[in-house]
Design an enzyme around this catalytic site. Structure first.
Site, PDB file in Angstrom:
ATOM      1  CB  THR A 354      -0.960  -0.136   1.311  1.00 21.36           C
ATOM      2  OG1 THR A 354      -1.599  -1.187   1.314  1.00 21.36           O
ATOM      3  CG2 THR A 354      -1.826   1.258   1.367  1.00 21.36           C
ATOM      4  CB  VAL A 355       1.364   4.298  -1.780  1.00 22.26           C
ATOM      5  CG1 VAL A 355       2.331   3.398  -2.484  1.00 22.26           C
ATOM      6  CG2 VAL A 355       0.143   4.533  -2.616  1.00 22.26           C
TER       7      VAL A 355
END
Length: 535
Positions: A354-355
């Protein structure tokens, strides 16, 4: 020059960043600069968040993509808004259909775990409601990097190599487009090598020009649905057409005089809040104390066990979220914490990965934003000619029909990605987040404790050694975790391991705003290519 871009034999120290007119903190320097460019062009914190998020799909495709989901907490003109843009399972999928394919559990790769992507709809919804610039303007930096190329960052290159090795083991023609886009010469780009994708550029241009309509109801939707039909997917155009992101009210608990905010289920932010609600009645005076870690460990185990048992699509949750945040529930869980490590079991309240990015502008507006394809690049499915790597978010569904998170068509799964936000006396302090699967609520708990219990600045709050509950009494700790504390925790019944790499301990960003001066103070993740852009 011949050197290892991810190896540094020396301890390093970062200091927090200060700015006044705007700040963007995220896991990639080019993406942070893309967001800053929007601020300098007259955009606000929302424009900066959209530009940063879109850019990350190009410069860090190992963690997110155009075919992923997104969540946001927006502070705009002294008011808070929440956006849940997680897509549901296709209407045609069900437990029997998955079992008929020979699966005993939800698979992680292929079409079966693919859910409706929500990220493009999130960008469009945020832009339409709050943006000062157009969506096309915000996507321009991402389009430029996709079209003209950019040098691969060290952490991204490492993740790309791991994904390549995993996808090489997959069988089936549906996976071939992943290699066409991300490993065209049967190899992944190395750190510093230039990578470009005209497919990404064209798709992002079309999303910007149509306000994401093409992705859900136009040409891009047709491409996605057609490939699904050809290669055995459940996803149809009607699934895409019917999707709309949801504006939701964030939920909170008060901890040390501050309100800690998360989005409500189907996200796992509730887990962090349950744990903080348990811990708020303790007085922590020493960080590197076995007693401090023991209570935090136990609170996280209790909160996570409850979350995994009960969190799902809110339309399918049998227990209201507010029950999990009640004083009675916190006291009941707190009462289970003793002198030694417990074996956690799910406890229901009484019925009576995820960012991540954080943005702030000079007018006090701020955004906490997170998006993900879930497991790296996601399902391994890339729609030919588009650069759209589809997420595998449905892997978290249960095939047990009695489970709260049981698979059903049109249902949203338990979701790992969570943005966080901090306020005090109804005044914004700022956005924070730690991405990384089931590490995320654990990271949220740790950075909040580091900040509010131990007075750490944003950078120190992120740099502090992290721990992660794995299962039962097992915890992983980083190499820099105090060894004498680890030994004393073992004496209390905890099982402690130090994994060979620190990649599983999450990656975080923080921006705090001084309510009196408006000065911004930010910290960024030292475990990856984290960067802050400000002015």
């Amino acid at each position: 020059m011949n050197f290892n871009p991810t190896h540094n034999p020396y301890p390093t120290t970062r200091v927090p960043h200060y700015a006044q007119n705007g700040m963007v903190a995220t896991s990639h320097p080019l993406a942070a600069q893309a967001g800053l460019a929007m601020l300098q062009a007259g955009g606000n914190a929302v424009d900066a968040a959209i530009a940063t998020a879109a850019c990350l799909t190009v410069v860090e495709p190992t963690s997110n993509g155009i075919g992923g989901d997104a969540f946001a907490i927006v502070w705009m003109k002294n008011e808070m808004f929440g956006l849940n843009s997680s897509g549901p399972a296709p209407q045609s999928i069900n437990i029997d259909a998955v079992r008929a394919l020979g699966h005993g559990d939800m698979p992680k790769m292929g079409w079966t775990p693919v859910t409706v992507p929500g990220a493009p709809a999130a960008w469009a919804a945020l832009s339409a409601r709050f943006g000062a610039l157009t969506l096309a303007q915000c996507l321009a930096p991402a389009i430029n990097y996709a079209k003209n190329g950019h040098p691969i960052a060290p952490t991204v290159a490492k993740g790309w190599q791991r994904a390549y090795a995993a996808y090489k083991r997959l069988n089936g023609p549906e996976f071939a487009p992943w290699f066409d886009v991300f490993a065209p010469d049967d190899r992944t780009p190395q750190a510093g090598e230039i990578w470009s994708s005209s497919h990404h550029a064209n798709t992002l241009s079309e999303i910007g020009e149509t306000g994401a309509e093409s992705f859900y109801r136009g040409r891009l939707a047709d491409e996605i649905a057609s490939y699904s039909a050809k290669t055995g997917g459940f996803l149809t155009k009607s699934d895409l057409e019917s999707f709309q992101p949801q504006w939701v009210s964030p939920i909170s608990v008060n901890y040390r005089g501050y309100d800690v905010w998360e989005l409500p289920p189907n996200g796992q932010g509730l887990v962090a809040l349950i744990a903080l609600n348990i811990l708020k009645d303790y007085n922590f005076t020493e960080k590197d104390s076995p007693a401090t870690y023991h209570k935090a460990f136990e609170a996280m185990k209790l909160a996570f066990t409850a979350g995994k048992e009960f969190i799902t699509d809110p339309d399918h949750m049998k227990i209201p979220t507010k029950k999990f945040l009640s004083e009675e529930y916190a006291a009941m869980l707190r009462g289970r914490i003793g002198a030694t490590a417990l074996e956690p079991t799910p406890i229901s309240p009484s019925t009576g990965g995820t960012v991540y990015l954080a943005t702030a502008d000079g007018h006090g507006n701020m955004v906490s934003f997170i998006q993900s394809n879930y497991m790296g690049f996601g399902s391994g499915i890339v729609v030919p000619g588009t650069g759209i790597a589809l997420q595998n978010r449905g892997a978290d569904f249960s095939l047990n029909p009695a489970h709260a998170n049981a698979l059903a068509g049109g249902k949203r799964s338990y979701h790992t990605i969570i943005p966080g936000f901090l306020t005090k006396n109804s005044t914004a302090i700022g956005p924070f987040g730690v991405m990384g699967g089931y590490m995320q609520p654990q990271g949220h708990l740790q950075v909040i404790m580091n900040t509010l219990d131990f007075g750490h600045n944003p950078q120190a709050a992120l740099d502090a050694p992290r721990w992660q509950w794995i299962s039962d009494k097992m915890f992983h700790v980083e190499h820099s975790f105090p060894i004498h504390v680890a030994q004393e925790l073992i004496d209390l019944g905890h099982r402690i391991q130090i994994p060979p790499e620190s990649g599983s301990f999450g990656r975080g960003q923080i921006i705090w705003r001084d309510p009196k001066t408006g000065v911004l103070c930010g910290g960024t993740e030292s475990r990856c290519d984290g960067s802050i852009a400000s002015w």
